[in-house]
Design an enzyme around this catalytic site. Structure first.
Site, PDB file in Angstrom:
ATOM      1  N   TYR A 145      27.587  47.731  76.297  1.00 59.48           N
ATOM      2  CA  TYR A 145      26.526  48.724  76.147  1.00 59.48           C
ATOM      3  C   TYR A 145      26.461  49.559  77.415  1.00 59.48           C
ATOM      4  O   TYR A 145      26.338  49.014  78.524  1.00 59.48           O
ATOM      5  CB  TYR A 145      25.166  48.074  75.895  1.00 59.48           C
ATOM      6  CG  TYR A 145      24.030  49.071  75.933  1.00 59.48           C
ATOM      7  CD1 TYR A 145      23.897  50.025  74.928  1.00 59.48           C
ATOM      8  CD2 TYR A 145      23.114  49.091  76.983  1.00 59.48           C
ATOM      9  CE1 TYR A 145      22.867  50.966  74.965  1.00 59.48           C
ATOM     10  CE2 TYR A 145      22.090  50.025  77.021  1.00 59.48           C
ATOM     11  CZ  TYR A 145      21.976  50.956  76.016  1.00 59.48           C
ATOM     12  OH  TYR A 145      20.976  51.894  76.052  1.00 59.48           O
TER      13      TYR A 145
ATOM     14  N   LYS B 200      24.903  55.469  75.033  1.00 57.96           N
ATOM     15  CA  LYS B 200      23.672  56.233  74.817  1.00 57.96           C
ATOM     16  C   LYS B 200      23.358  57.061  76.060  1.00 57.96           C
ATOM     17  O   LYS B 200      23.286  56.521  77.173  1.00 57.96           O
ATOM     18  CB  LYS B 200      22.520  55.279  74.490  1.00 57.96           C
ATOM     19  CG  LYS B 200      21.147  55.932  74.415  1.00 57.96           C
ATOM     20  CD  LYS B 200      20.330  55.579  75.652  1.00 57.96           C
ATOM     21  CE  LYS B 200      18.973  56.255  75.632  1.00 57.96           C
ATOM     22  NZ  LYS B 200      18.222  56.010  76.896  1.00 57.96           N
TER      23      LYS B 200
ATOM     24  N   ASN C 120      19.293  49.143  81.507  1.00 59.53           N
ATOM     25  CA  ASN C 120      18.632  50.406  81.819  1.00 59.53           C
ATOM     26  C   ASN C 120      17.125  50.414  81.566  1.00 59.53           C
ATOM     27  O   ASN C 120      16.459  51.387  81.909  1.00 59.53           O
ATOM     28  CB  ASN C 120      19.272  51.535  81.010  1.00 59.53           C
ATOM     29  CG  ASN C 120      19.183  51.301  79.514  1.00 59.53           C
ATOM     30  OD1 ASN C 120      19.210  50.176  79.047  1.00 59.53           O
ATOM     31  ND2 ASN C 120      19.084  52.375  78.752  1.00 59.53           N
TER      32      ASN C 120
ATOM     33  N   ARG D 233      25.597  57.369  70.679  1.00 59.88           N
ATOM     34  CA  ARG D 233      24.230  57.833  70.441  1.00 59.88           C
ATOM     35  C   ARG D 233      23.987  59.173  71.130  1.00 59.88           C
ATOM     36  O   ARG D 233      24.812  59.631  71.928  1.00 59.88           O
ATOM     37  CB  ARG D 233      23.249  56.768  70.917  1.00 59.88           C
ATOM     38  CG  ARG D 233      23.278  55.512  70.030  1.00 59.88           C
ATOM     39  CD  ARG D 233      22.433  54.406  70.603  1.00 59.88           C
ATOM     40  NE  ARG D 233      21.047  54.815  70.813  1.00 59.88           N
ATOM     41  CZ  ARG D 233      20.159  54.086  71.492  1.00 59.88           C
ATOM     42  NH1 ARG D 233      20.518  52.907  72.006  1.00 59.88           N
ATOM     43  NH2 ARG D 233      18.926  54.508  71.648  1.00 59.88           N
TER      44      ARG D 233
ATOM     45  N   ARG E 194      26.975  35.577  91.346  1.00 60.76           N
ATOM     46  CA  ARG E 194      26.836  34.508  90.353  1.00 60.76           C
ATOM     47  C   ARG E 194      26.714  33.184  91.111  1.00 60.76           C
ATOM     48  O   ARG E 194      27.200  33.059  92.233  1.00 60.76           O
ATOM     49  CB  ARG E 194      28.044  34.470  89.416  1.00 60.76           C
ATOM     50  CG  ARG E 194      29.362  34.245  90.120  1.00 60.76           C
ATOM     51  CD  ARG E 194      30.545  34.509  89.214  1.00 60.76           C
ATOM     52  NE  ARG E 194      31.810  34.200  89.875  1.00 60.76           N
ATOM     53  CZ  ARG E 194      32.968  34.739  89.548  1.00 60.76           C
ATOM     54  NH1 ARG E 194      33.043  35.619  88.584  1.00 60.76           N
ATOM     55  NH2 ARG E 194      34.071  34.410  90.185  1.00 60.76           N
TER      56      ARG E 194
ATOM     57  N   HIS F 291      35.669  46.959  74.447  1.00 60.73           N
ATOM     58  CA  HIS F 291      35.041  46.102  73.455  1.00 60.73           C
ATOM     59  C   HIS F 291      33.749  45.458  73.955  1.00 60.73           C
ATOM     60  O   HIS F 291      33.600  45.139  75.114  1.00 60.73           O
ATOM     61  CB  HIS F 291      35.993  44.987  72.969  1.00 60.73           C
ATOM     62  CG  HIS F 291      36.964  44.524  73.991  1.00 60.73           C
ATOM     63  ND1 HIS F 291      38.312  44.475  73.757  1.00 60.73           N
ATOM     64  CD2 HIS F 291      36.798  44.132  75.254  1.00 60.73           C
ATOM     65  CE1 HIS F 291      38.941  44.044  74.834  1.00 60.73           C
ATOM     66  NE2 HIS F 291      38.044  43.823  75.754  1.00 60.73           N
TER      67      HIS F 291
END
Length: 200
Positions: A107, A92, A127, A74, A181, A104
């Protein structure tokens, strides 16, 4: 089945496969492979880069980069030389350092990633808080484990490792291992299917 806009420039020995669209102020270097079925608009693509079944818009892509299949670059992204952006990865408004890999299902948004970083499967930069966008910074040679959430604003130090499945909301020092976690708990003799059938 292939469209090349009037202002597009393509270097020598580049292969352009069917179904590809090049438009706007786009420059493709030499010895590249574009397509099949790729769309590039207003991008600068360096020599020897491969972009298959992917979309790139308003960005700079370096030399020897591999993108796709099914990646989305993007606007305002800067991808350095020898980077790997794999299938179903979206980038982006981010800077990706030389030799880093997001192979793979990830984002990367509003981020600055150093050199030699491994951004593993299923990891994302978180974000957006619903109102504002925040930045994630990852130092050189850091390792982001699978299915990690990096909640911006956050800084991951040089050489740090994020354990798989972690949600990180505090800065991580360089050369540190961060694990965020809950501990696994096994309920023995739970017999889920018996309980399920009993309730019907």
């Amino acid at each position: 089945q292939t469209y090349i806009g009037a202002d597009v420039k393509i270097g020598a020995d580049t292969i352009l496969y069917t179904g590809s669209i090049l438009k706007g102020n786009t420059t493709i270097g030499s010895d590249c492979v574009i397509g099949p079925s790729s769309e590039i608009e207003n991008c600068e693509v360096g020599d020897g880069t491969v972009l298959r079944q992917s979309v790139a818009v308003d960005s700079q892509i370096g030399k020897g980069v591999t993108i796709g299949p099914f990646a989305h670059i993007r606007p305002q992204s800067q991808i350095s030389d020898e980077v790997r952006v794999g299938n179903f990865v979206e980038i982006k408004k981010s800077v990706i350092g030389k030799g880093s890999k997001a192979s793979h299902l990830g984002y990367i948004g509003d981020a600055e990633i150093g050199e030699g970083v491994n951004f593993s499967c299923g990891s994302i930069t978180v974000n957006y808080d619903g109102k504002n966008k925040f930045k994630t910074t990852i130092g050189d040679h850091a390792f982001i484990g699978c299915n990690s959430n990096l909640i911006a604003p956050v800084v991951i130090g040089k050489g740090a490792m994020i354990a798989a499945g972690s949600t990180i909301n505090k800065d991580v020092p360089g050369n540190a291992l961060s694990i965020a976690r809950s501990r696994q708990v096994n309920k023995e003799d739970y017999d889920y299917f018996t309980k399920l059938n009993h309730t019907k």
